[in-house]
Motif scaffolding. Structure first.
Motif, PDB file in Angstrom:
ATOM      1  N   LYS A   1       0.848  -1.198   0.000  1.00  0.00           N
ATOM      2  CA  LYS A   1       0.000   0.000   0.000  1.00  0.00           C
ATOM      3  C   LYS A   1       0.879   1.242   0.000  1.00  0.00           C
ATOM      4  O   LYS A   1       1.429   1.624   1.013  1.00  0.00           O
ATOM      5  CB  LYS A   1      -0.888  -0.010   1.245  1.00  0.00           C
ATOM      6  CG  LYS A   1      -2.102  -0.886   1.110  1.00  0.00           C
ATOM      7  CD  LYS A   1      -3.365  -0.037   0.910  1.00  0.00           C
ATOM      8  CE  LYS A   1      -4.533  -0.842   0.368  1.00  0.00           C
ATOM      9  NZ  LYS A   1      -4.920  -1.963   1.202  1.00  0.00           N
ATOM     10  N   TYR A   2       1.011   1.848  -1.161  1.00  0.00           N
ATOM     11  CA  TYR A   2       1.746   3.103  -1.219  1.00  0.00           C
ATOM     12  C   TYR A   2       0.830   4.243  -0.805  1.00  0.00           C
ATOM     13  O   TYR A   2      -0.374   4.198  -1.046  1.00  0.00           O
ATOM     14  CB  TYR A   2       2.264   3.337  -2.635  1.00  0.00           C
ATOM     15  CG  TYR A   2       3.391   2.420  -3.007  1.00  0.00           C
ATOM     16  CD1 TYR A   2       4.592   2.466  -2.314  1.00  0.00           C
ATOM     17  CD2 TYR A   2       3.259   1.516  -4.057  1.00  0.00           C
ATOM     18  CE1 TYR A   2       5.632   1.622  -2.648  1.00  0.00           C
ATOM     19  CE2 TYR A   2       4.295   0.669  -4.397  1.00  0.00           C
ATOM     20  CZ  TYR A   2       5.486   0.722  -3.692  1.00  0.00           C
ATOM     21  OH  TYR A   2       6.520  -0.108  -4.016  1.00  0.00           O
ATOM     22  N   LYS A   3       1.420   5.220  -0.167  1.00  0.00           N
ATOM     23  CA  LYS A   3       0.641   6.414   0.175  1.00  0.00           C
ATOM     24  C   LYS A   3       0.631   7.314  -1.056  1.00  0.00           C
ATOM     25  O   LYS A   3       1.684   7.800  -1.474  1.00  0.00           O
ATOM     26  CB  LYS A   3       1.296   7.182   1.337  1.00  0.00           C
ATOM     27  CG  LYS A   3       1.521   6.357   2.568  1.00  0.00           C
ATOM     28  CD  LYS A   3       0.300   6.314   3.427  1.00  0.00           C
ATOM     29  CE  LYS A   3       0.590   5.523   4.689  1.00  0.00           C
ATOM     30  NZ  LYS A   3      -0.632   5.068   5.343  1.00  0.00           N
ATOM     31  N   THR A   4      -0.514   7.522  -1.612  1.00  0.00           N
ATOM     32  CA  THR A   4      -0.575   8.413  -2.773  1.00  0.00           C
ATOM     33  C   THR A   4      -1.489   9.584  -2.454  1.00  0.00           C
ATOM     34  O   THR A   4      -2.110   9.634  -1.387  1.00  0.00           O
ATOM     35  CB  THR A   4      -1.109   7.679  -4.013  1.00  0.00           C
ATOM     36  OG1 THR A   4      -2.324   7.052  -3.649  1.00  0.00           O
ATOM     37  CG2 THR A   4      -0.121   6.664  -4.534  1.00  0.00           C
TER      38      THR A   4
ATOM     39  N   LEU B   1      -0.574  12.581  -1.887  1.00  0.00           N
ATOM     40  CA  LEU B   1      -0.003  13.440  -0.844  1.00  0.00           C
ATOM     41  C   LEU B   1      -0.072  14.894  -1.290  1.00  0.00           C
ATOM     42  O   LEU B   1      -0.192  15.189  -2.487  1.00  0.00           O
ATOM     43  CB  LEU B   1       1.450  13.044  -0.587  1.00  0.00           C
ATOM     44  CG  LEU B   1       1.659  11.635  -0.038  1.00  0.00           C
ATOM     45  CD1 LEU B   1       3.121  11.272  -0.075  1.00  0.00           C
ATOM     46  CD2 LEU B   1       1.135  11.550   1.378  1.00  0.00           C
ATOM     47  N   LEU B   2       0.017  15.754  -0.334  1.00  0.00           N
ATOM     48  CA  LEU B   2      -0.046  17.183  -0.615  1.00  0.00           C
ATOM     49  C   LEU B   2       1.231  17.619  -1.334  1.00  0.00           C
ATOM     50  O   LEU B   2       2.334  17.391  -0.846  1.00  0.00           O
ATOM     51  CB  LEU B   2      -0.188  17.945   0.699  1.00  0.00           C
ATOM     52  CG  LEU B   2      -0.356  19.448   0.606  1.00  0.00           C
ATOM     53  CD1 LEU B   2      -1.659  19.793  -0.084  1.00  0.00           C
ATOM     54  CD2 LEU B   2      -0.331  20.057   1.993  1.00  0.00           C
ATOM     55  N   VAL B   3       1.057  18.227  -2.495  1.00  0.00           N
ATOM     56  CA  VAL B   3       2.212  18.743  -3.224  1.00  0.00           C
ATOM     57  C   VAL B   3       2.107  20.255  -3.251  1.00  0.00           C
ATOM     58  O   VAL B   3       1.120  20.801  -3.728  1.00  0.00           O
ATOM     59  CB  VAL B   3       2.268  18.179  -4.655  1.00  0.00           C
ATOM     60  CG1 VAL B   3       3.407  18.809  -5.420  1.00  0.00           C
ATOM     61  CG2 VAL B   3       2.415  16.680  -4.627  1.00  0.00           C
ATOM     62  N   SER B   4       3.085  20.929  -2.700  1.00  0.00           N
ATOM     63  CA  SER B   4       3.074  22.386  -2.728  1.00  0.00           C
ATOM     64  C   SER B   4       4.491  22.852  -2.972  1.00  0.00           C
ATOM     65  O   SER B   4       5.429  22.066  -2.931  1.00  0.00           O
ATOM     66  CB  SER B   4       2.559  22.951  -1.408  1.00  0.00           C
ATOM     67  OG  SER B   4       3.457  22.626  -0.379  1.00  0.00           O
ATOM     68  N   ASN B   5       4.603  24.135  -3.238  1.00  0.00           N
ATOM     69  CA  ASN B   5       5.929  24.658  -3.548  1.00  0.00           C
ATOM     70  C   ASN B   5       6.722  24.917  -2.291  1.00  0.00           C
ATOM     71  O   ASN B   5       6.164  25.188  -1.241  1.00  0.00           O
ATOM     72  CB  ASN B   5       5.761  25.941  -4.351  1.00  0.00           C
ATOM     73  CG  ASN B   5       6.863  26.089  -5.349  1.00  0.00           C
ATOM     74  OD1 ASN B   5       7.957  26.487  -4.998  1.00  0.00           O
ATOM     75  ND2 ASN B   5       6.604  25.724  -6.582  1.00  0.00           N
TER      76      ASN B   5
END
Lengths: 440, 366
Positions: B15-18, B20-24
């Motif tokens: 189970k990969y964690k997908t 996820l929050l992507v921010s700069n």
């Protein structure tokens, strides 16, 4: 940068060096590694192996004829499961060589490279697969082969490690100090640099003391330890050059043009080890930290291991992760999935839970000027943001947006939590675009 | 076969964690946000409030509290009526209200203070687009509106609790009023009393000691840069020193004591630390801050010495507030060499045009 200053402006972003005292642990070989073929800035490598091939640890698995490139070696021994394409953390579709490990870690036979002249040193550096390990992943052999080789007089070994949380360079300095000295001396020899400096932030006093002691014991004449203020961003190349030599390095100018070469401390240590053993770059020291990780620690991991495997080794997730970073919190990259694999230039994996990762609400600019006060190069981030929003390319150019190195200090200090560094990036992209169109 | 071999089926089970929050980057920010900044300013105003209460009694404290409350209500009601998001949370309205209240006499009618707060918050700040958009310091404009609307109320100063013991009157003059009337020679004011605040004046601005404590706190916390207060007060001092050095000081004073007199009298210190340093209406860059501070000091002294008003701090600050965009633009253009570059470009274009013209003439001749 008009007035001559002793130090460039910097900020106090906290240190959070939680793992500085922990001995590095070696991660067991994971079942499967996916090794990216885009490990460096420049051209990606072409896989040299195909499905079903047996590879040994350290075997060459990717290379290319393109200039700006370095070869890639397998970090495990086992069978190639296939060549895959996956979206990388950078957003592009990269090629990955997937290798199923047999756990034996059979090693390719290596001998220490024989180096008699400068071209041989550069050749060995390329063959080692070394890229700038501080995060830039620029092929090291290109950097160490400048056009004006005779002008180079200074080597700076960058052990600043100004990013919060990361301690992998610190551990390298403590655990592989001899390799650092050997690497630095070899680099200075082949660059014919008269002076060498190991620049270390003064929050790593034990590393400073250790190097000072070793330099005296071994009677090394032209290598000095240079303590830096423990503030962010002292480890940025252009800031570091100013702090150590007092030379002003503008954007777009290569440090070599000023007679300076900056090498990351982990790269230097690796080079020292490589010249002794000839083993290419396949394993990397990482700091695993963040409030979502059960046991934060420094680990030695094979390149190509998934972030998931690395965090499993550190006790798994303590809390549900909301944000995972490759690199430090100031300049690191957020990844969308922990399926991403470790690259050569990674130096940290930080996993944060929802409360730590929350993005604060942006409020109105109150014109306080703290972004300007925080900027190491005295730029005006708030005006860049305005000019970007008005699509005013001329104003961006006039205010020298291209000087920005995206260190993120402006965003950090902004009381209104505006994403200034992000807008600077967009502003730079806008100027580049306009320049490109103008050339057509 | 080693045991850790994963079949493709097992691999899919990982189970990969997908998502996820992507921010700069950067992924962390300072805790010193706008709200906390304003809170520090409020804390820095506490010594002034304490001094005002000591010298002028609980009425002064009541006016400070009422000022803050009125300003808060004005912004709250404006946001509600105009259906805008509530912006009172950043506490800047409390700062405005408190500073305005500290600019009035201790027996000022409270309903007038309410009007001053409404003018400051609604007209000067909210109608211009809220915090960060106003072109002038709201508290200063509020004070000026009150001064022009109810001049007699705004210039009748109650005596302090300590003066009451010796003086048989309920109101007194400010040192600057005495100076303007020319009666300073007959009723001299001690500089020590002025420093401590035992003189007539607006309730918050008399006690220089309390102001200095608050100002030092702000500078220590890096909320304000020391440049503006230093430039402001320094200019007032030098201006007065030169003026009285040449024109001669009133009896009982020399040029140096008159220079100190001008620094301690009226609202110079309060204005320099709390009003002129308002972020929104002061320049960003260091060089701009120097120009702004010196401008404030010079305007103050020009108004005090050559105009009919005995006090000029608020007008000086208002004037320099309006000049701020100009100063910012000038400093930006000189600091980054924009003006120089444009000049060179213009000269180059001119030379080119001239060359083209002369070659054209030659062409015509040929």
């Amino acid at each position: 940068m008009i007035f001559r200053k002793k130090h460039l402006t910097s900020i106090d972003a906290g240190h959070y060096k939680n793992t500085a005292d922990q001995q590095t642990e070696v991660m067991p070989v994971p079942a499967v590694v996916k090794i990216s073929m885009s490990e460096n800035i420049g051209a990606p490598c072409k896989p040299l192996v195909k499905k079903g091939d047996y590879v040994k640890k350290g075997q060459l698995i990717g290379d290319t004829d393109a200039f700006l490139s370095v070869p890639i070696h397998s970090s495990v021994s086992g069978t190639v499961l296939g060549i895959e394409t996956m979206r990388s953390a950078m957003g592009g579709n990269d090629t990955y060589v997937v290798i199923e490990s047999d756990g034996k870690q059979e090693e390719e036979e290596t001998t220490a490279p024989v180096i008699e002249d400068q071209p041989a040193f550069i050749k060995a550096m390329r063959a080692s697969g070394l890229v700038g390990l501080g995060g830039a992943s620029f092929p090291s052999w290109v950097k160490f082969n400048p056009k004006n080789l005779v002008d180079i007089d200074t080597l700076i070994v960058n052990g600043a490690e100004c990013e919060p949380f990361i301690t992998s360079d610190h551990r390298t300095m403590l655990e592989d100090a001899q390799d650092v000295l050997d690497g630095a001396q070899a680099m200075m020899k082949w660059l014919q640099a008269e002076n060498g400096y190991i620049a270390i932030e003064n929050n790593k006093q034990n590393a400073i003391d250790k190097f000072n002691k070793m330099i005296v014991e071994q009677g090394i004449k032209n290598l000095h330890v240079f303590p830096l203020q423990a503030r962010y961003p002292k480890g940025a190349e252009r800031v570091l050059i100013y702090e150590v030599t007092g030379k002003q390095c503008d954007a777009g100018v290569l440090p070599a043009a000023l007679g300076v070469i900056v090498s990351n401390i982990t790269s230097t240590a690796f080079m020292g080890k490589y010249l002794k053993t000839g083993k290419p770059l396949t394993w990397k020291r990482l700091t695993v930290d963040g409030d979502a990780v059960a046991n934060p620690k420094n680990v030695l991991v094979p390149i190509g291991a998934s972030v998931h495997d690395v965090i499993e080794f550190c006790g798994g997730y303590k809390k549900e992760p909301r944000k995972i970073l490759m690199g430090g919190p100031m300049m690191g990259r957020a990844i969308y999935s922990d399926e991403q694999t470790i690259l050569k230039a990674n130096n940290a994996i930080l996993a944060f839970s929802a409360e730590q990762a929350a993005i604060p609400e942006e409020t109105a600019c109150i014109n306080c000027g703290r972004c300007h006060e925080a900027c190491p190069f005295d730029l005006l981030p708030t005006k860049f943001a305005d000019a970007y929003q008005h699509k005013d390319v001329q104003a961006l150019r006039d205010l020298q947006v291209m000087q920005c190195m995206e260190c993120g200090s402006c965003s950090y200090v902004c009381p209104a939590h505006r994403p200034l560094a992000f807008m600077n990036k967009l502003g730079k992209a806008m100027v580049k675009e306009a320049d490109k169109n103008a050339r057509k | 076969m080693p045991e850790n071999k994963t079949t493709p089926v097992e691999k899919a089970a990982v189970k990969y964690k997908t998502g996820l929050l992507v921010s700069n980057s950067p992924h962390m920010v300072t805790k010193l946000d706008t709200k906390r900044t304003m809170l520090y300013v409020l804390i820095a105003l506490v010594p002034c409030a304490v001094a005002a209460t000591i010298f002028f009694g609980p009425g002064a404290l009541a006016r400070i509290l009422f000022g803050a409350i009125f300003a808060f209500l004005a912004e709250f009601c404006y946001d509600k009526i105009m259906k805008k998001p509530d912006t009172t949370g950043d506490l800047s309205c409390l700062v405005t209200g408190t500073i305005l209240a500290m600019n009035v006499p201790a027996d000022f009618p409270i309903w007038m203070l309410c009007i001053g707060c409404c003018v400051a918050i609604i007209i000067v700040k909210c109608l211009y687009g809220g915090i960060g958009r106003n072109i002038a310091n709201p508290a200063i404009v509020g004070r000026i509106v009150l001064l022009l609307s109810w001049t007699s109320y705004m210039t009748t100063w109650p005596v302090t609790n300590f003066q009451k013991a010796t003086v048989d009157a309920t109101t007194g003059a400010t040192p600057l009023g005495l100076l303007s009337d020319g009666t300073i020679a007959t009723t001299p004011v001690s500089l020590g009393q002025m420093f401590l605040g035992n003189i007539g004046g607006a309730l918050g601005e008399t006690c220089t000691l309390a102001i200095l404590i608050g100002g030092a706190f702000l500078i220590w916390k890096k909320i304000i840069s020391p440049i503006i207060p230093c430039a402001f007060i320094g200019t007032v001092f030098l201006f007065a020193l030169l003026y009285y050095g040449f024109a001669g000081a009133p009896a009982g004073y020399n040029a140096f004591t008159m220079a100190l007199f001008h620094v301690l009298a009226g609202g110079v210190c309060f204005g320099a630390f709390f009003c002129a340093t308002d972020y929104v209406t002061s320049p960003i860059m260091k060089r701009g801050k120097w120009i702004y501070g010196i401008g404030c000091g010079a305007m103050t002294m020009i108004i005090r010495l050559f105009c009919s008003y005995p006090e000029g701090v608020s007008f000086a600050i208002l004037f320099m507030n309006i000049m701020t965009p100009l100063i910012d633009r000038y400093v930006e253009r000189s600091f980054y060499g924009i003006a120089k570059k444009e000049k060179q470009e213009k000269a180059a274009a001119k030379a080119e045009a001239k060359a083209a013209e002369s070659s054209g003439k030659e062409g015509a001749k040929a």
